[in-house]
Design a protein around this motif. Structure first.
Motif, PDB file in Angstrom:
ATOM      1  N   ASN A  33     -30.458   0.898  15.865  1.00 43.81           N
ATOM      2  CA  ASN A  33     -30.399  -0.540  15.634  1.00 43.81           C
ATOM      3  C   ASN A  33     -31.779  -1.165  15.787  1.00 43.81           C
ATOM      4  N   TYR A  34     -32.481  -0.782  16.867  1.00 45.41           N
ATOM      5  CA  TYR A  34     -33.810  -1.341  17.114  1.00 45.41           C
ATOM      6  C   TYR A  34     -34.796  -0.910  16.037  1.00 45.41           C
ATOM      7  N   PHE A  35     -34.645   0.331  15.543  1.00 49.40           N
ATOM      8  CA  PHE A  35     -35.532   0.806  14.474  1.00 49.40           C
ATOM      9  C   PHE A  35     -35.322  -0.011  13.202  1.00 49.40           C
ATOM     10  N   PHE A  36     -34.062  -0.262  12.847  1.00 57.85           N
ATOM     11  CA  PHE A  36     -33.791  -1.057  11.647  1.00 57.85           C
ATOM     12  C   PHE A  36     -34.315  -2.482  11.802  1.00 57.85           C
ATOM     13  N   ARG A  37     -34.184  -3.043  13.000  1.00 61.59           N
ATOM     14  CA  ARG A  37     -34.741  -4.382  13.226  1.00 61.59           C
ATOM     15  C   ARG A  37     -36.257  -4.364  13.116  1.00 61.59           C
ATOM     16  N   SER A  38     -36.888  -3.315  13.633  1.00 62.58           N
ATOM     17  CA  SER A  38     -38.342  -3.194  13.510  1.00 62.58           C
ATOM     18  C   SER A  38     -38.751  -3.019  12.050  1.00 62.58           C
ATOM     19  N   LEU A  39     -37.958  -2.231  11.299  1.00 59.37           N
ATOM     20  CA  LEU A  39     -38.242  -2.043   9.884  1.00 59.37           C
ATOM     21  C   LEU A  39     -38.144  -3.362   9.126  1.00 59.37           C
ATOM     22  N   LEU A  40     -37.137  -4.165   9.459  1.00 58.84           N
ATOM     23  CA  LEU A  40     -37.009  -5.481   8.827  1.00 58.84           C
ATOM     24  C   LEU A  40     -38.201  -6.370   9.169  1.00 58.84           C
ATOM     25  N   GLN A  41     -38.664  -6.303  10.420  1.00 51.64           N
ATOM     26  CA  GLN A  41     -39.836  -7.090  10.797  1.00 51.64           C
ATOM     27  C   GLN A  41     -41.061  -6.656   9.998  1.00 51.64           C
ATOM     28  N   VAL A  42     -41.236  -5.339   9.841  1.00 55.93           N
ATOM     29  CA  VAL A  42     -42.376  -4.830   9.081  1.00 55.93           C
ATOM     30  C   VAL A  42     -42.279  -5.259   7.615  1.00 55.93           C
ATOM     31  N   THR A  88     -47.710   3.820  12.299  1.00 55.31           N
ATOM     32  CA  THR A  88     -47.625   4.240  13.705  1.00 55.31           C
ATOM     33  C   THR A  88     -46.516   3.491  14.425  1.00 55.31           C
ATOM     34  N   TYR A  89     -46.411   2.203  14.172  1.00 55.42           N
ATOM     35  CA  TYR A  89     -45.368   1.394  14.820  1.00 55.42           C
ATOM     36  C   TYR A  89     -43.972   1.890  14.454  1.00 55.42           C
ATOM     37  N   LEU A  90     -43.761   2.177  13.171  1.00 54.96           N
ATOM     38  CA  LEU A  90     -42.434   2.635  12.737  1.00 54.96           C
ATOM     39  C   LEU A  90     -42.127   4.027  13.286  1.00 54.96           C
ATOM     40  N   ILE A  91     -43.129   4.911  13.330  1.00 58.95           N
ATOM     41  CA  ILE A  91     -42.898   6.253  13.878  1.00 58.95           C
ATOM     42  C   ILE A  91     -42.565   6.161  15.364  1.00 58.95           C
ATOM     43  N   ILE A  92     -43.246   5.269  16.078  1.00 64.90           N
ATOM     44  CA  ILE A  92     -42.951   5.088  17.506  1.00 64.90           C
ATOM     45  C   ILE A  92     -41.522   4.610  17.700  1.00 64.90           C
ATOM     46  N   GLN A  93     -41.078   3.664  16.867  1.00 64.55           N
ATOM     47  CA  GLN A  93     -39.718   3.156  16.992  1.00 64.55           C
ATOM     48  C   GLN A  93     -38.676   4.192  16.597  1.00 64.55           C
ATOM     49  N   ALA A  94     -39.052   5.137  15.719  1.00 70.46           N
ATOM     50  CA  ALA A  94     -38.097   6.167  15.288  1.00 70.46           C
ATOM     51  C   ALA A  94     -38.030   7.341  16.252  1.00 70.46           C
ATOM     52  N   SER A  95     -39.055   7.511  17.094  1.00 71.81           N
ATOM     53  CA  SER A  95     -39.100   8.687  17.978  1.00 71.81           C
ATOM     54  C   SER A  95     -37.922   8.744  18.958  1.00 71.81           C
ATOM     55  N   PRO A  96     -37.468   7.638  19.591  1.00 71.10           N
ATOM     56  CA  PRO A  96     -36.294   7.755  20.471  1.00 71.10           C
ATOM     57  C   PRO A  96     -35.041   8.216  19.743  1.00 71.10           C
ATOM     58  N   VAL A  97     -34.880   7.791  18.488  1.00 65.56           N
ATOM     59  CA  VAL A  97     -33.705   8.214  17.712  1.00 65.56           C
ATOM     60  C   VAL A  97     -33.724   9.724  17.517  1.00 65.56           C
ATOM     61  N   ILE A  98     -34.892  10.262  17.179  1.00 61.51           N
ATOM     62  CA  ILE A  98     -35.007  11.708  16.936  1.00 61.51           C
ATOM     63  C   ILE A  98     -34.789  12.491  18.224  1.00 61.51           C
ATOM     64  N   ILE A  99     -35.383  12.020  19.331  1.00 59.66           N
ATOM     65  CA  ILE A  99     -35.246  12.728  20.605  1.00 59.66           C
ATOM     66  C   ILE A  99     -33.790  12.724  21.062  1.00 59.66           C
ATOM     67  N   ASN A 100     -33.123  11.578  20.975  1.00 60.93           N
ATOM     68  CA  ASN A 100     -31.714  11.514  21.362  1.00 60.93           C
ATOM     69  C   ASN A 100     -30.844  12.363  20.443  1.00 60.93           C
ATOM     70  N   TRP A 101     -31.219  12.455  19.170  1.00 67.00           N
ATOM     71  CA  TRP A 101     -30.449  13.291  18.239  1.00 67.00           C
ATOM     72  C   TRP A 101     -30.495  14.744  18.685  1.00 67.00           C
ATOM     73  N   PHE A 102     -31.672  15.218  19.067  1.00 62.38           N
ATOM     74  CA  PHE A 102     -31.783  16.596  19.558  1.00 62.38           C
ATOM     75  C   PHE A 102     -30.988  16.771  20.856  1.00 62.38           C
ATOM     76  N   ALA A 103     -31.022  15.767  21.732  1.00 58.20           N
ATOM     77  CA  ALA A 103     -30.290  15.869  22.997  1.00 58.20           C
ATOM     78  C   ALA A 103     -28.787  15.938  22.763  1.00 58.20           C
ATOM     79  N   ILE A 104     -28.277  15.113  21.855  1.00 55.58           N
ATOM     80  CA  ILE A 104     -26.834  15.094  21.582  1.00 55.58           C
ATOM     81  C   ILE A 104     -26.392  16.404  20.934  1.00 55.58           C
ATOM     82  N   ASN A 105     -27.194  16.908  19.982  1.00 55.49           N
ATOM     83  CA  ASN A 105     -26.823  18.154  19.316  1.00 55.49           C
ATOM     84  C   ASN A 105     -26.922  19.359  20.228  1.00 55.49           C
ATOM     85  N   SER A 106     -27.677  19.236  21.313  1.00 54.30           N
ATOM     86  CA  SER A 106     -27.772  20.357  22.253  1.00 54.30           C
ATOM     87  C   SER A 106     -26.490  20.535  23.058  1.00 54.30           C
ATOM     88  N   PHE A 107     -25.602  19.520  23.084  1.00 56.28           N
ATOM     89  CA  PHE A 107     -24.365  19.621  23.858  1.00 56.28           C
ATOM     90  C   PHE A 107     -23.466  20.740  23.345  1.00 56.28           C
TER      91      PHE A 107
END
Length: 553
Positions: A250-259, A299-318
């Motif tokens: 959600n925060y990434f999409f809001r950041s994308l809209l701001q950009v 850089t700003y968009l990649i930073i905002q997308a990094s938590p999504v990617i990290i959490n995706w790996f964490a969830i799939n590790s379950f």
């Protein structure tokens, strides 16, 4: 579409000039306005001559000829200002475009270019082409002069046409349309941002309610999103991670809209600036920093997308963790490292983005790195507490002293670990109070939920109660819980009857210890007491049970 339109608008004039230049070209030079077409000479500097921000050609001079060290008074800068003033004055004189003619006067050391028409403009001197100017272009002075007068005439005619009232009025109407379109797009973007923000707030409330319910998370077992997961695989933590990933998206999409909002306005403003000859230099100035802006935005968009990617790996590790031993502990550590890695990745990406920005600004990276080294040394000397906190945090993570979701006792405060990073740990106690503790202040940690947990039950019965029957009923309840599908995997061992603790004139106290998986001891104890009460009532035995624990849920 706005960005493409802006690029087409900016390049349209340059394309027309390039086509004119190709028709009159008699040598191997392709474009006089391109720096890479110049012959590199170490002791020569050059600057472009421009009309309304558009480059005509470059003039050269010997390096280091500034007057009293002032670069603004160098012969090169004086020539540039003189020639551009001549061109502006010629445009201001309102020459006749149909009869405009550029002529050459060849002298011993330079070639002069004059402008004249059939009316009032008579041999107005424009520029002087010298041998050094021709040398940097790699052609003769005569060939350079013949090439320049062709597209200089077109540039003067175009500059005069763009200053006419009808042209300016038409560009003004176009600019008004661009502004209205930008306002409409901004309104639509604000509606989308509000929609995503409302969803973000709803997710935040769900996460907060989930945190407040720790360790009581049994009600999440029937959640549809977790139907394929084992009921006791740290459901609360996994549900929190799922909601946090949705928040990050959600925060990434809001950041994308701001950009997108910023890009639209920058493109619109650049387009408007390019519509008028008086402001076109500002458009070119903005375009000169396009790569810097692109680097910052990327850089700003990649930073905002990094938590999504990290959490995706964490969830799939379950899915992999379900088949391993010590599942619950591994999951807790995975969530902890997921939270911690987000900060590290975001900081690293920000540093790389800053270095790329400096590189695009032609600032030496060696100087930047040396400066960062000095700053780091200063911080390490002056901020030794910060360094101590970070080192302690790394040791806590590596040694697995505790993780997010654990209930810990730090002597001066107790609660479950709500969040942590390399510097601090946040504890939420049973009253809802959130304590932020620097890792450097932590000396002793009592982890109440690592690997296994236990709780003591003090069962009080009347003095005349048949103790053998009471102990038999207690063992029966233990067997029922172990054989129950909902409770069996929570209990690690049969309940241990420690002893008859106390005998008074009216009561006998029996102490029982129940060993469970972490954070489930209170739920097991409550269920144990509930079933024990039912069994005792069937045998007409009065019972008084007390749950003993240092941390009360």
């Amino acid at each position: 579409m706005s960005l493409l339109t802006l690029i087409i608008t900016i390049n349209k004039a340059d394309l027309a000039l390039s086509q004119t230049l190709e028709k009159s070209q008699n040598s191997n030079i392709e474009n006089l306005s391109q720096v890479n077409s110049l012959t590199p000479i170490s002791n020569i500097v050059y600057k472009p001559i421009k009309i309304d921000g558009r480059e005509i050609f470059k003039v050269a001079a010997i390096a280091g000829q500034e007057i009293q060290g002032n670069s603004n008074t160098s012969p090169l800068n004086i020539r540039v200002k003189l020639y551009e003033n001549n061109l502006r004055q010629t445009i201001k004189n309102c020459f006749d475009a149909d009869t405009l003619k550029l002529t050459l006067e060849i002298q011993e050391n330079q070639t002069l270019v004059f402008a004249s028409d059939a009316e009032e403009l008579k041999n107005q001197e424009l520029i002087a082409i010298r041998d050094l100017d021709a040398q940097i272009h790699g052609i003769s002075r005569e060939d350079l002069a013949n090439q320049i007068i062709g597209f200089m005439r077109d540039a003067l005619i175009r500059a005069q046409r763009e200053r006419k009232p009808d042209y300016l009025f038409r560009q003004f109407l176009i600019s008004i349309g661009i502004i209205l379109a930008l306002i409409l797009l901004s309104f639509l973007i604000s509606i989308l941002q509000k929609y995503y923000f409302n969803r973000y707030q709803k997710l935040q409330k769900l996460i907060e309610s989930l945190k407040l319910s720790y360790p009581q998370i049994d009600e999440l077992r029937n959640n549809q999103q977790l139907s394929t997961v084992k009921p006791e695989l740290t459901l609360g933590q996994k549900q929190q991670l799922i909601w946090e990933q949705q928040q990050d998206k959600n925060y990434f999409f809001r950041s994308l809209l701001q950009v997108i909002h910023i890009i639209l306005w920058l493109c619109g403003i650049g387009w408007i600036l390019g519509n008028f000859p008086y402001s076109r230099w500002l458009q070119i100035f903005l375009l000169s920093y396009a790569m810097v802006l692109t680097t910052i935005i990327s850089t700003y968009l990649i930073i905002q997308a990094s938590p999504v990617i990290i959490n995706w790996f964490a969830i799939n590790s379950f899915q992999r963790l379900e088949t391993e031993t010590s599942v619950q502990r591994t999951v807790s550590r995975a969530i902890t490292f997921s939270h911690t890695l987000q900060g590290i990745v975001m900081f690293t990406l920000a540093c790389l983005g800053i270095l790329l920005v400096f590189q695009n600004l032609n600032i030496s990276l060696i100087i930047i790195l040396v400066g960062l080294g000095i700053i780091s040394l200063t911080v390490s000397l002056g901020g030794h507490n910060l360094v101590k906190d970070i080192i302690s945090g790394i040791l806590i993570l590596v040694e697995d002293q505790y993780a997010i979701g654990d209930i810990i006792d730090l002597d001066y405060t107790i609660g479950y670990v709500e969040d942590m990073n390399f510097r601090v740990t946040q504890l939420r106690d049973s009253g809802g109070r959130l304590s932020t503790i620097p890792h450097g202040n932590i000396s002793t940690v009592h982890n109440l939920t690592k690997d296994w947990a236990s709780i003591d039950l003090r069962i009080k019965v009347n003095l005349d109660t048949n103790l053998s029957l009471a102990l038999k009923l207690i063992k029966q309840v233990t067997n029922e819980l172990i054989n129950d599908a909902s409770w069996g995997d929570k209990i690690l061992e049969h309940a241990s009857i420690l002893a008859v603790n106390n005998v008074s004139q009216t009561e006998v106290e029996i102490t029982i210890r129940v060993k469970t998986i972490p954070r489930k001891q209170w739920n097991v104890a409550r269920e144990f007491c509930y079933r024990l009460k039912q069994n005792f009532e069937r045998e007409n035995i009065a019972v008084n049970a007390t749950i003993t624990s240092k941390y009360r849920s």
